[in-house]
Design an enzyme around this catalytic site. Structure first.
Site, PDB file in Angstrom:
ATOM      1  CG  ASN A  42      -0.429  -0.193   2.523  1.00 50.15           C
ATOM      2  OD1 ASN A  42       0.610  -0.800   2.688  1.00 50.15           O
ATOM      3  ND2 ASN A  42      -1.111   0.332   3.527  1.00 50.15           N
ATOM      4  CD  GLU A  44      -1.643   4.684   4.572  1.00 46.48           C
ATOM      5  OE1 GLU A  44      -1.179   5.510   5.383  1.00 46.48           O
ATOM      6  OE2 GLU A  44      -2.368   3.727   4.916  1.00 46.48           O
ATOM      7  CB  CYS A  53      -5.181  -1.436  -1.856  1.00 47.60           C
ATOM      8  SG  CYS A  53      -6.508  -0.709  -0.906  1.00 47.60           S
ATOM      9  CD  GLU A  55      -5.375  -5.997  -1.438  1.00 49.78           C
ATOM     10  OE1 GLU A  55      -4.844  -4.867  -1.311  1.00 49.78           O
ATOM     11  OE2 GLU A  55      -6.121  -6.495  -0.578  1.00 49.78           O
ATOM     12  CB  CYS A  85     -10.829  -2.486   0.488  1.00 52.12           C
ATOM     13  SG  CYS A  85     -10.259  -1.849  -1.106  1.00 52.12           S
ATOM     14  CB  CYS A  88      -8.734  -4.629  -3.560  1.00 52.53           C
ATOM     15  SG  CYS A  88      -7.558  -3.275  -3.420  1.00 52.53           S
TER      16      CYS A  88
HETATM   17  O1  LIG Z   1      -6.674  -5.390   1.739  1.00 55.51           O
HETATM   18  C1  LIG Z   1      -6.232  -4.268   2.050  1.00 55.51           C
HETATM   19  C2  LIG Z   1      -6.777  -3.492   3.090  1.00 55.51           C
HETATM   20  C3  LIG Z   1      -6.213  -2.271   3.382  1.00 55.51           C
HETATM   21  N1  LIG Z   1      -5.142  -1.824   2.647  1.00 55.51           N
HETATM   22  C4  LIG Z   1      -4.504  -0.547   2.986  1.00 55.51           C
HETATM   23  C5  LIG Z   1      -5.206   0.713   2.565  1.00 55.51           C
HETATM   24  C6  LIG Z   1      -4.653   1.706   3.562  1.00 55.51           C
HETATM   25  O2  LIG Z   1      -3.381   2.193   3.112  1.00 55.51           O
HETATM   26  C7  LIG Z   1      -4.428   0.901   4.831  1.00 55.51           C
HETATM   27  C8  LIG Z   1      -5.511   1.073   5.866  1.00 55.51           C
HETATM   28  O3  LIG Z   1      -6.766   0.860   5.314  1.00 55.51           O
HETATM   29  O4  LIG Z   1      -4.375  -0.459   4.404  1.00 55.51           O
HETATM   30  C9  LIG Z   1      -4.592  -2.582   1.634  1.00 55.51           C
HETATM   31  O5  LIG Z   1      -3.606  -2.185   1.007  1.00 55.51           O
HETATM   32  N2  LIG Z   1      -5.188  -3.759   1.356  1.00 55.51           N
HETATM   33 ZN   LIG Z   2      -8.141  -2.203  -1.541  1.00 59.05          ZN
END
Ligand SMILES: O=c1ccn([C@H]2C[C@H](O)[C@@H](CO)O2)c(=O)[nH]1
Ligand SMILES: [Zn+2]
Length: 131
Positions: A42, A44, A53, A55, A85, A88
């Site tokens: 991920n 941010e 994310c 994925e 999520c 994804c």
């Molecule tokens: O399956 C998931 C769930 C959450 N996140 C990330 C998004 C965000 O940066 C952090 C908190 O939600 O986790 C992912 O990358 N994948």
């Molecule tokens: Zn996601």
């Protein structure tokens, strides 16, 4: 053939590269296509909704390699099984069959939960709807 142990290794490695200063929730994901492995973390952003994310990163890597079909997916993040999520789930659906197996794995490499894409995203909308 399943490359699950390798996928788990790569997802854990990817998680270590996560850029998650806001949520402090690092996630790594790895997916396989014809025995080849692509991973992502991920990423941010100070403008919170623009984060992406793990994925999504793995899917981008797969597409950049010219691949189109996901065979298996691993997600690593947090102590509870890190289920993809909603966004994804739909992104995975574009490049996978409903029986795609999604493995939620602990930071230590233990499989915590296994679900099919169909279980996580029932009656999904996909490319076939557009023909
Ligand atoms: O399956 C998931 C769930 C959450 N996140 C990330 C998004 C965000 O940066 C952090 C908190 O939600 O986790 C992912 O990358 N994948
Ligand atoms: Zn996601």
């Amino acid at each position: 053939m399943s490359v699950l142990p390798l996928l788990i290794q790569e997802a854990i490695k990817a998680r270590a590269k996560a850029y998650a200063p806001y949520s402090r929730f690092s996630v790594g994901s790895a997916l396989s296509c014809d025995g080849l492995i692509y991973s992502g973390c991920n990423v941010e952003n100070a403008a919170y909704p623009l984060g992406s994310c793990a994925e999504a990163g793995a899917i981008s890597a797969m597409i950049m390699a010219g691949m189109r079909k996901i065979d298996e997916v691993v997600v690593v993040g947090g102590d509870l099984p890190c289920t993809p999520c909603g966004g994804c789930r739909q992104k995975l659906r574009e490049f996978a069959n409903p029986d795609l197996k999604i493995y939620m794995v602990s930071a230590q490499g233990d499989v915590l939960l296994v679900r099919t894409l169909e279980q996580l995203l029932p009656d999904s909308f996909g490319p076939d709807h557009l023909v």
